[in-house]
Design an enzyme around this catalytic site. Structure first.
Site, PDB file in Angstrom:
ATOM      1  N   HIS A   1      -8.070  -3.896  -1.304  1.00 32.44           N
ATOM      2  CA  HIS A   1      -7.288  -4.015  -0.069  1.00 32.44           C
ATOM      3  C   HIS A   1      -6.214  -2.918   0.015  1.00 32.44           C
ATOM      4  CE1 HIS A   1      -5.291  -6.381   3.206  1.00 32.44           C
ATOM      5  NE2 HIS A   1      -4.238  -5.731   2.743  1.00 32.44           N
ATOM      6  N   GLU A   2      -5.432  -2.790  -1.021  1.00 31.99           N
ATOM      7  CA  GLU A   2      -4.343  -1.788  -0.956  1.00 31.99           C
ATOM      8  C   GLU A   2      -4.915  -0.372  -0.884  1.00 31.99           C
ATOM      9  OE1 GLU A   2      -1.843  -3.165  -0.069  1.00 31.99           O
ATOM     10  OE2 GLU A   2      -2.174  -5.171  -0.871  1.00 31.99           O
TER      11      GLU A   2
ATOM     12  N   GLU B   1      -3.917  -4.411   9.165  1.00 27.02           N
ATOM     13  CA  GLU B   1      -4.389  -5.451   8.239  1.00 27.02           C
ATOM     14  C   GLU B   1      -5.810  -5.938   8.545  1.00 27.02           C
ATOM     15  OE1 GLU B   1      -2.943  -5.763   5.576  1.00 27.02           O
ATOM     16  OE2 GLU B   1      -0.898  -5.063   5.978  1.00 27.02           O
TER      17      GLU B   1
ATOM     18  N   TYR C   1      -4.975 -10.407   9.738  1.00 26.45           N
ATOM     19  CA  TYR C   1      -5.915 -10.064   8.654  1.00 26.45           C
ATOM     20  C   TYR C   1      -7.325 -10.557   8.975  1.00 26.45           C
ATOM     21  CZ  TYR C   1      -1.885  -9.172   5.579  1.00 26.45           C
ATOM     22  OH  TYR C   1      -0.743  -8.680   5.017  1.00 26.45           O
TER      23      TYR C   1
ATOM     24  N   GLU D   1       0.800  -1.230   0.000  1.00 30.87           N
ATOM     25  CA  GLU D   1       0.000   0.000   0.000  1.00 30.87           C
ATOM     26  C   GLU D   1       0.829   1.275   0.000  1.00 30.87           C
ATOM     27  OE1 GLU D   1       0.350  -2.288   2.403  1.00 30.87           O
ATOM     28  OE2 GLU D   1       0.253  -1.429   4.428  1.00 30.87           O
TER      29      GLU D   1
ATOM     30  N   HIS E   1      -6.061   0.562   2.606  1.00 30.61           N
ATOM     31  CA  HIS E   1      -4.966   0.970   3.499  1.00 30.61           C
ATOM     32  C   HIS E   1      -4.769   2.491   3.518  1.00 30.61           C
ATOM     33  CE1 HIS E   1      -3.102  -2.557   5.224  1.00 30.61           C
ATOM     34  NE2 HIS E   1      -2.904  -3.157   4.065  1.00 30.61           N
TER      35      HIS E   1
HETATM   36  N1  BES Z   1       0.958  -4.407   3.721  1.00 35.07           N
HETATM   37  C1  BES Z   1       0.690  -5.703   3.208  1.00 35.07           C
HETATM   38  C2  BES Z   1       1.930  -6.452   2.844  1.00 35.07           C
HETATM   39  C3  BES Z   1       2.883  -6.672   3.985  1.00 35.07           C
HETATM   40  C4  BES Z   1       2.432  -6.951   5.270  1.00 35.07           C
HETATM   41  C5  BES Z   1       4.235  -6.606   3.754  1.00 35.07           C
HETATM   42  C6  BES Z   1       3.348  -7.140   6.305  1.00 35.07           C
HETATM   43  C7  BES Z   1       5.145  -6.802   4.782  1.00 35.07           C
HETATM   44  C8  BES Z   1       4.697  -7.068   6.066  1.00 35.07           C
HETATM   45  C9  BES Z   1      -0.257  -5.647   2.029  1.00 35.07           C
HETATM   46  O1  BES Z   1      -1.240  -4.674   2.159  1.00 35.07           O
HETATM   47  C10 BES Z   1      -0.993  -6.949   1.997  1.00 35.07           C
HETATM   48  O2  BES Z   1      -1.647  -7.238   2.945  1.00 35.07           O
HETATM   49  N2  BES Z   1      -0.881  -7.677   0.922  1.00 35.07           N
HETATM   50  C11 BES Z   1      -1.601  -8.918   0.763  1.00 35.07           C
HETATM   51  C12 BES Z   1      -2.922  -8.590   0.093  1.00 35.07           C
HETATM   52  C13 BES Z   1      -4.010  -9.564   0.279  1.00 35.07           C
HETATM   53  C14 BES Z   1      -4.343  -9.845   1.700  1.00 35.07           C
HETATM   54  C15 BES Z   1      -5.253  -9.073  -0.460  1.00 35.07           C
HETATM   55  C16 BES Z   1      -0.755  -9.832  -0.098  1.00 35.07           C
HETATM   56  O3  BES Z   1       0.278  -9.363  -0.607  1.00 35.07           O
HETATM   57  O4  BES Z   1      -1.084 -10.987  -0.255  1.00 35.07           O
HETATM   58 ZN    ZN Z   2      -2.562  -5.201   3.723  1.00 35.41          ZN
END
Ligand code: BES
Ligand code: ZN
Length: 651
Positions: free
Chosen positions: A342-343, A365, A428, A318, A346
């Protein structure tokens, strides 16, 4: 107390001197310097610290003495050198002093080479002493800088290592166009320190400006005010006027073009992917408007997407104003666009109201997952909403079945642990389910009003779990004493599992699949009798993920030949099928398996596949594929999968 200093380099002016900086006397406030004191994992200190509960709002993953100083603004001037795989230049930090004393400023770094440090006030900076401490495997290396009294600016000349944990340097053949190299950063959780020396803690917010120098034929974009009209001349200037935590600092460089999708939304991608991306994600503008209607104005001006090469280790990230997105969600039918919702979400939960430490990740999350579902419902309707929720619930159940109790707690104790290693669905899906329960109890309208006020109340602040709990006590618990119960809320946040009677989201579109699967497994019907016309990816996933551990070779063949699963163009469906194939050693899918593991870097897919290979006695194959693919993987992908395959971190 400061971290023990190794005194590797000590510079004063142009002279290299020996010796160490004296550490300052100990602080009284225990919360004031826990980071600098962070004991080495496994040491006696650490064991002692583990006995106490983690302290609210304390960041155990930063060395920075954030109670003495706060970075308020960063100015970067970096040259991107693809031949050496190095970012090189200067970071100038504007700092606010919070204490009367003048202790050294401690910053976070990881594998940085520090060339010189100057400090002072305004434009008058002078060389100062600095030293690097001992390297911690998880946290990197503290950089301690002796400041002249009243100094409010520090300028650090430095360069990154080609192995920087937060940067991936891609060869042209790893890109869609195959002609130009590519670079992208991924700072969350604690990797910003591998490309900028700073206070790498989510409780510190700063504005930033940057000048990025690249080869002329490439374009640089950042989590800032990208301008698609900018001349491609190899020098790119950025301003980020809204204060952000360091984990949202982001840069990418490549053969990038821009296509608008709406008034405030657009997409950056390599030319070969531009049209398909803009089409797949064309609902982004409506998502933005829908979110604003419920949760308040979007505060970041533009919202663009950047489509990365497939080695990107996440689905999305995000980064403010410019979410980084894996190309593996371009399915052709918008089936995987919940990732965009999702992004985008955020921009409220996470970027506007930010977790103060990685223990509080669920505030980012969990809220975002809840908002994602709501956005999906708004844009695509009830059926889609229910399916997304039900799949999330199943993911949660799978994790609850799999994890140790301590990792099922939302406010997780991460002391002495690497946040990358503890990644799970708990923050999440458990977080989201908790909010869904609150919504169910007090009604949607009231809950939306609460969230709107919550975002406004804490806008541009970083908060701990306990700040949220206090806020809840002041608001909803007072308004709805007969409907909400503090003890149950405590249980959700601080205890493993989920409370009895928690909601269980289900979908009619799924419940009709269960009997079909059962009948097929029992030999009552053949695959041809299963009417899959109109099935969405969600239904395929549900159908496949619900298969038993063991299927016969004949069953696998029948599924594959009827539904062409090995060739599925939808990466989520392909993943679910490959998990089944690995578990049952279904060899006709192994070509696709190897290709999948070698071209996609998304850890959500890679880690379970490698683990399944290991657990089913196919470790040798896992190692062969991994070794061949490793050069193209992101450092994070190498780290987490080396753990799975070799039980170490691949260094
Ligand atoms: N911010 C996260 C990715 C992240 C979390 C990176 C913790 C490093 C540490 C991002 O928003 C995310 O949650 N991505 C998920 C999306 C999915 C849940 C829709 C992904 O990459 O799978
Ligand atoms: Zn996320």
């Amino acid at each position: 107390m400061l971290p023990r200093l190794l005194c590797t380099s000590f510079l004063f002016g142009a002279l290299a001197l020996g010796g160490c900086a004296k550490s300052e006397p100990e602080k009284k406030d225990e919360r004031a310097a826990p980071q600098a004191e962070a004991p080495k994992a496994g040491s006696d200190d650490k064991v002692a610290a583990d006995k106490k509960d983690p302290q609210s709002g304390v960041d155990y993953h930063s060395f920075a003495n954030t109670d003495d100083y706060r970075i308020e603004h960063l100015d970067l001037d970096l040259t991107v050198d693809f031949s050496r795989k190095v970012l090189e230049g200067e970071a100038r930090l504007e700092i606010k002093r919070l204490s009367k004393k003048n202790p050294p400023l401690v910053l976070d770094t990881r594998d940085l080479t520090i060339e010189s440090v100057e400090a002072g006030h305004g434009e008058r900076l002078e060389p100062v002493k600095f030293s690097l401490g001992e390297k911690d495997d998880h946290l990197g290396t503290p950089l301690s800088i002796k400041l002249p009294k009243n100094a409010t600016a520090v300028a650090i000349r430095y360069r990154t290592s080609p192995e920087a944990s937060g940067v991936q340097w891609l060869e042209p053949q790893q890109t869609a166009g195959k002609k130009h190299p590519f670079l992208f950063t991924q700072a969350q959780a604690i990797h910003a320190r591998s490309f900028v020396p700073l206070q790498d803690s989510p409780k510190v917010r700063m504005t930033y400006g940057a000048t990025i120098r690249t080869p002329k034929e490439l374009r640089a974009v950042m989590s800032a005010d990208n301008d698609p009209e900018t001349e491609k001349d190899g020098v790119y200037e950025f301003e980020m006027p809204q204060p952000i935590p360091s984990y949202l600092l982001a840069l990418a460089v490549g053969d990038l073009e821009f296509k608008p999708m709406g008034e405030r939304t657009g997409v950056y991608a390599e030319p070969a992917l531009l049209d398909a991306s803009a089409e797949e994600f064309e609902d982004t503008e409506s998502m933005l408007e829908a979110t604003e209607r419920v949760y308040g104005a979007y505060r970041w001006d533009r919202y663009d997407l950047l489509i990365l090469p497939p080695s990107f280790p996440f689905g999305g990230m995000e980064n403010p104003r410019l979410s980084f997105i894996t190309p593996t969600v371009i399915a052709g039918d918008k089936s995987l666009v919940a990732l965009i919702a999702h992004e985008l979400a955020h921009s409220w939960s996470g970027n506007l109201v930010t977790n103060a430490s990685w223990r509080d990740l669920w505030l980012n999350e969990g809220f975002t997952t809840y908002l994602t579902n709501r956005i999906m419902q708004n844009i695509y309707g009830d059926q889609r909403y229910k399916m997304e929720m039900a799949l999330g619930y199943d993911d949660l159940q799978a994790d609850l079945a799999d994890r140790e109790d301590r990792d099922e707690i939302m406010a997780i104790d991460l002391r002495g642990r690497d946040p990358d290693e503890v990644f799970s669905n708990i923050p999440y899906e458990k977080g989201s389910l908790f909010l869904y329960e609150l919504e169910q109890k007090i009604g949607r309208e009231a809950f939306d009003q609460f969230l709107l006020e919550y975002f406004n109340h804490f806008a541009f602040q970083s908060i701990a779990t306990e700040d949220f709990v206090d806020y809840l006590n002041q608001t909803l618990l007072k308004q709805y004493p007969e409907k909400l119960d503090a003890e149950r809320i405590h249980q959700w946040i601080y205890e493993p599992g989920i409370p009895q009677g928690a909601p269980h989201p289900q979908s009619d579109a799924f419940s009709k699949i269960d009997p079909l699967r059962q009948q097929w497994l029992g030999g009552e019907i053949s695959t041809k009798d299963i009417d899959t016309s109109g099935w969405t990816f969600h239904q395929w996933k549900y159908f496949l993920d619900g298969m038993p551990e063991k299927l016969s070779e004949a069953q696998l063949k029948e599924l594959d030949s009827t539904f062409d699963l090995t060739e599925s163009k939808n990466n989520e469906v392909a993943f679910s099928w490959l998990m089944i194939a690995v578990r049952n050693q279904y060899k006709p899918a192994y070509g696709r398996l190897e290709n999948f593991l070698s071209t996609i870097g998304r850890n959500k897919f890679l880690r379970p596949l490698y683990r399944e290979l290991e657990e089913t006695g196919q470790g040798e194959l896992a190692r062969r594929i991994f070794e061949n693919a490793k050069a193209g993987y992101h450092p994070l992908t190498v780290k987490v999968n080396s753990k799975v395959i070799y039980g170490d971190d691949g260094e």
